[in-house]
Design a protein around this motif. Structure first.
Motif, PDB file in Angstrom:
ATOM      1  N   UNK A 103      37.720  16.750  37.758  1.00  0.00           N
ATOM      2  CA  UNK A 103      38.815  17.271  36.928  1.00  0.00           C
ATOM      3  C   UNK A 103      38.502  16.905  35.489  1.00  0.00           C
ATOM      4  N   UNK A 104      38.426  17.928  34.650  1.00  0.00           N
ATOM      5  CA  UNK A 104      38.067  17.705  33.241  1.00  0.00           C
ATOM      6  C   UNK A 104      39.331  17.832  32.394  1.00  0.00           C
ATOM      7  N   UNK A 105      39.716  16.728  31.747  1.00  0.00           N
ATOM      8  CA  UNK A 105      40.968  16.700  30.970  1.00  0.00           C
ATOM      9  C   UNK A 105      41.987  15.908  31.762  1.00  0.00           C
ATOM     10  N   UNK A 106      42.489  14.808  31.151  1.00  0.00           N
ATOM     11  CA  UNK A 106      43.376  13.909  31.901  1.00  0.00           C
ATOM     12  C   UNK A 106      44.778  13.888  31.303  1.00  0.00           C
ATOM     13  N   UNK A 107      45.170  14.980  30.656  1.00  0.00           N
ATOM     14  CA  UNK A 107      46.508  15.048  30.057  1.00  0.00           C
ATOM     15  C   UNK A 107      47.577  15.381  31.091  1.00  0.00           C
ATOM     16  N   UNK A 108      48.653  16.009  30.626  1.00  0.00           N
ATOM     17  CA  UNK A 108      49.803  16.303  31.492  1.00  0.00           C
ATOM     18  C   UNK A 108      49.377  16.989  32.788  1.00  0.00           C
ATOM     19  N   UNK A 109      48.570  18.034  32.666  1.00  0.00           N
ATOM     20  CA  UNK A 109      48.186  18.779  33.865  1.00  0.00           C
ATOM     21  C   UNK A 109      47.027  18.111  34.596  1.00  0.00           C
ATOM     22  N   UNK A 110      46.007  17.684  33.844  1.00  0.00           N
ATOM     23  CA  UNK A 110      44.805  17.130  34.466  1.00  0.00           C
ATOM     24  C   UNK A 110      45.093  15.941  35.366  1.00  0.00           C
ATOM     25  N   UNK A 111      45.953  15.028  34.897  1.00  0.00           N
ATOM     26  CA  UNK A 111      46.193  13.836  35.728  1.00  0.00           C
ATOM     27  C   UNK A 111      46.945  14.222  36.999  1.00  0.00           C
ATOM     28  N   UNK A 112      47.853  15.197  36.876  1.00  0.00           N
ATOM     29  CA  UNK A 112      48.607  15.638  38.063  1.00  0.00           C
ATOM     30  C   UNK A 112      47.720  16.360  39.069  1.00  0.00           C
ATOM     31  N   UNK A 113      46.771  17.140  38.538  1.00  0.00           N
ATOM     32  CA  UNK A 113      45.847  17.865  39.434  1.00  0.00           C
ATOM     33  C   UNK A 113      44.944  16.857  40.156  1.00  0.00           C
ATOM     34  N   UNK A 114      44.446  15.862  39.402  1.00  0.00           N
ATOM     35  CA  UNK A 114      43.609  14.821  40.025  1.00  0.00           C
ATOM     36  C   UNK A 114      44.397  14.116  41.124  1.00  0.00           C
ATOM     37  N   UNK A 115      45.671  13.860  40.851  1.00  0.00           N
ATOM     38  CA  UNK A 115      46.513  13.150  41.828  1.00  0.00           C
ATOM     39  C   UNK A 115      46.652  13.952  43.130  1.00  0.00           C
ATOM     40  N   UNK A 116      46.978  15.248  43.021  1.00  0.00           N
ATOM     41  CA  UNK A 116      47.168  16.010  44.269  1.00  0.00           C
ATOM     42  C   UNK A 116      45.858  16.160  45.038  1.00  0.00           C
ATOM     43  N   UNK A 117      44.744  16.238  44.308  1.00  0.00           N
ATOM     44  CA  UNK A 117      43.453  16.342  45.001  1.00  0.00           C
ATOM     45  C   UNK A 117      43.203  15.056  45.797  1.00  0.00           C
ATOM     46  N   UNK A 118      43.495  13.915  45.174  1.00  0.00           N
ATOM     47  CA  UNK A 118      43.269  12.628  45.862  1.00  0.00           C
ATOM     48  C   UNK A 118      44.244  12.470  47.040  1.00  0.00           C
ATOM     49  N   UNK A 119      45.488  12.901  46.855  1.00  0.00           N
ATOM     50  CA  UNK A 119      46.464  12.812  47.952  1.00  0.00           C
ATOM     51  C   UNK A 119      45.953  13.599  49.160  1.00  0.00           C
ATOM     52  N   UNK A 120      45.316  14.740  48.893  1.00  0.00           N
ATOM     53  CA  UNK A 120      44.826  15.582  49.993  1.00  0.00           C
ATOM     54  C   UNK A 120      43.485  15.120  50.548  1.00  0.00           C
ATOM     55  N   UNK A 121      42.998  13.978  50.094  1.00  0.00           N
ATOM     56  CA  UNK A 121      41.820  13.366  50.717  1.00  0.00           C
ATOM     57  C   UNK A 121      40.496  13.648  50.014  1.00  0.00           C
ATOM     58  N   UNK A 122      40.514  14.359  48.904  1.00  0.00           N
ATOM     59  CA  UNK A 122      39.260  14.651  48.203  1.00  0.00           C
ATOM     60  C   UNK A 122      38.834  13.458  47.338  1.00  0.00           C
ATOM     61  N   UNK A 123      37.516  13.345  47.165  1.00  0.00           N
ATOM     62  CA  UNK A 123      36.984  12.377  46.194  1.00  0.00           C
ATOM     63  C   UNK A 123      37.102  13.038  44.829  1.00  0.00           C
ATOM     64  N   UNK A 124      37.725  12.334  43.872  1.00  0.00           N
ATOM     65  CA  UNK A 124      37.994  12.956  42.577  1.00  0.00           C
ATOM     66  C   UNK A 124      37.322  12.178  41.459  1.00  0.00           C
ATOM     67  N   UNK A 125      36.695  12.895  40.548  1.00  0.00           N
ATOM     68  CA  UNK A 125      36.232  12.211  39.331  1.00  0.00           C
ATOM     69  C   UNK A 125      36.933  12.866  38.156  1.00  0.00           C
ATOM     70  N   UNK A 126      37.589  12.009  37.373  1.00  0.00           N
ATOM     71  CA  UNK A 126      38.448  12.483  36.291  1.00  0.00           C
ATOM     72  C   UNK A 126      37.784  12.146  34.956  1.00  0.00           C
ATOM     73  N   UNK A 127      37.738  13.156  34.092  1.00  0.00           N
ATOM     74  CA  UNK A 127      37.043  12.969  32.816  1.00  0.00           C
ATOM     75  C   UNK A 127      37.947  13.282  31.629  1.00  0.00           C
ATOM     76  N   UNK A 128      37.792  12.499  30.575  1.00  0.00           N
ATOM     77  CA  UNK A 128      38.379  12.882  29.286  1.00  0.00           C
ATOM     78  C   UNK A 128      37.519  12.257  28.207  1.00  0.00           C
ATOM     79  N   UNK A 129      37.891  12.526  26.938  1.00  0.00           N
ATOM     80  CA  UNK A 129      36.996  12.090  25.863  1.00  0.00           C
ATOM     81  C   UNK A 129      37.120  10.604  25.517  1.00  0.00           C
TER      82      UNK A 129
END
Ligand code: 3HC
Length: 394
Positions: A8-34
């Motif tokens: 997930x590229x971008x950890x703002x309002x949407x990015x952090x929420x998207x990373x969260x749901x991916x992790x909840x569903x069991x995916x390995x997530x790597x979150x990036x921001x500047x």
């Protein structure tokens, strides 16, 4: 293709929420921001949210177990090198997104799909910055991603069926409902409808017809919306709405930016994130539901607030951009409306909607083109519930 690692590229309002749901569903997530501090703040927000969900038994795993699946890095190479699927949620700027996609194309494995959470930019032009145009797609989530059930999946000119299918399967694994948007138009379905409601509401206030609270009270108490439209704007960020509006209008969406929104943007009153927008909050980033008196809900006719959005929905339907049921599903699951926009239209009466559009034009001094579908329905006496047929049969 089986997806197991998501970047997930971008950890703002949407990015952090998207990373969260991916992790909840069991995916390995790597979150990036500047910057590290943005990533740390994103992890804090995810932690808060996971604890809330765990308290309410909406997730089974302990927050720490879910969090263990999220890695963060400021290096694009680090997050993309073994990713199967990228979801980009950076700022709404075509050049920024094209730059990210160009780099991602070089860094991610050749089979990886590159998706953008853009709400208004053309997927086709983003894809053209890569050598894998057929593997680029739009996956537009709604705020907050963890609570809003909808994802708009947008096909660009080059997106192939395999990419579409993998993206649909992934969103299903994230327990989302999907609406496929057939044409890469600015604002897709939901943001075009939302923009009409925001613009109408703001212009009614600007022209002295109602106060912010009057409009929101009508939506909340008479139409049973979960939030008034000014609440939603503050909640998602007035800066976000300002940018989206600019991009949509520059790509042919006919609308005038409401002067109040422009002024708030200039004053950096972005809503919840800065502590002040249309409402005032306890502090920057501290959301508290605005208090609204019920009596205010009688001051406006609800049909005037939704008329322009109904006109827009009629356009989307007539142009084949999405089906009637998908447009209704999109506003219910993406914006939390208690029923579809076409159901509201049928209940108000199509003739009343057209009259409301005329009145709105008078108030704002700006001509609104009444969609031919609405004019035809009036002519054929398909006025909605009162004549037993409108967008639906009764
Ligand atoms: N994670 C976990 N829990 C959360 C949360 C999160 N991210 N955000 C809120 N909650 C919690 C709240 O803290 C609250 O907990 P509590 O019961 O312990 O107090 C609970 O969820 C419910 O919150 P509310 O009391 O505010 O209840 P609602 O019933 O209003 O639900 C909502 C919240 C689902 C956000 C609802 O208000 C809603 O649907 N609002 C409309 C939002 C909307 O329109 N989103 C789209 C914006 S546009 C967009 O995203 C497009 C983009 O391109 C701009």
């Amino acid at each position: 293709m089986e997806v197991s690692k998501i970047a997930v590229i971008g950890a703002g309002t949407m990015g952090h929420g998207i990373a969260e749901i991916c992790a909840i569903s069991g995916f390995e997530v790597s979150l990036n921001d500047v910057a590290e501090n943005i990533l740390n703040s994103a992890i804090e927000k995810i932690k808060w949210s996971l604890e809330k969900l765990y308290e309410k038994k909406q997730i089974k795993e302990e927050p720490s177990q879910v969090l263990a699946r999220i890695k963060t890095s400021t290096s694009l190479d680090e997050v993309l090198k073994d990713a199967d699927f990228m979801i980009e949620a950076a700022i709404e700027d075509l050049n920024v997104k094209r730059d990210i996609f160009k780099k991602a194309d070089m860094l991610a494995p050749s089979q990886a799909i590159l998706a953008s959470n853009t709400s208004s930019l053309p997927i086709t032009e983003i894809a053209e910055s890569t050598q894998r145009k057929s593997k680029v797609i739009g996956t537009h989530f709604f705020n907050p991603p963890v609570l809003m059930k909808l994802v708009e999946i947008v096909r660009g000119k080059y997106t192939d069926d395999a990419t579409l299918n993998v993206s649909i399967q992934l969103c299903k694994k994230l327990e989302k409902e999907i609406v496929v948007v057939n044409k890469d138009i600015p604002g897709f379905v939901v943001n075009r409808i939302l923009a009409r409601v925001v613009d109408t509401a703001c212009m009614l206030v600007y022209n002295g017809v109602a106060d912010v609270e009057d409009v929101d009270a009508v939506l909340r108490y008479r139409l049973n919306f979960p939030m008034g439209v000014f609440e939603v704007a503050d909640y998602s960020g007035l800066d976000v709405f300002y940018f989206i509006h600019g991009i949509m209008t520059s790509r042919g969406f006919k609308a005038r930016l409401c002067p109040i929104l422009e002024e708030k943007f200039k004053n950096k009153e972005y809503g919840v994130k800065t502590g002040k927008g249309f409402y005032t909050y306890p502090g920057p980033g501290k959301y508290q539901k605005p208090q609204l008196e019920k009596e205010r809900a009688t001051k406006l006719d609800p049909s005037i607030i939704l008329a322009h959005a109904i006109n827009e929905a009629a356009y989307l339907l007539r142009e084949g951009i999405a089906t009637k049921s998908d447009i209704d599903k999109a506003v219910m699951l993406g914006l939390g409306y208690p029923k579809g926009i076409f159901r509201f239209a049928d209940e108000f009466g199509i003739d009343r909607v057209v009259a409301a559009l005329e009145k709105l034009s008078e108030i704002t001094g700006e001509e609104i083109e009444i969609d031919p579908l609405l004019s035809k329905m009036v002519k054929e006496n398909k006025l909605g519930v009162k004549t037993n047929e409108g967008f639906y049969r009764y």
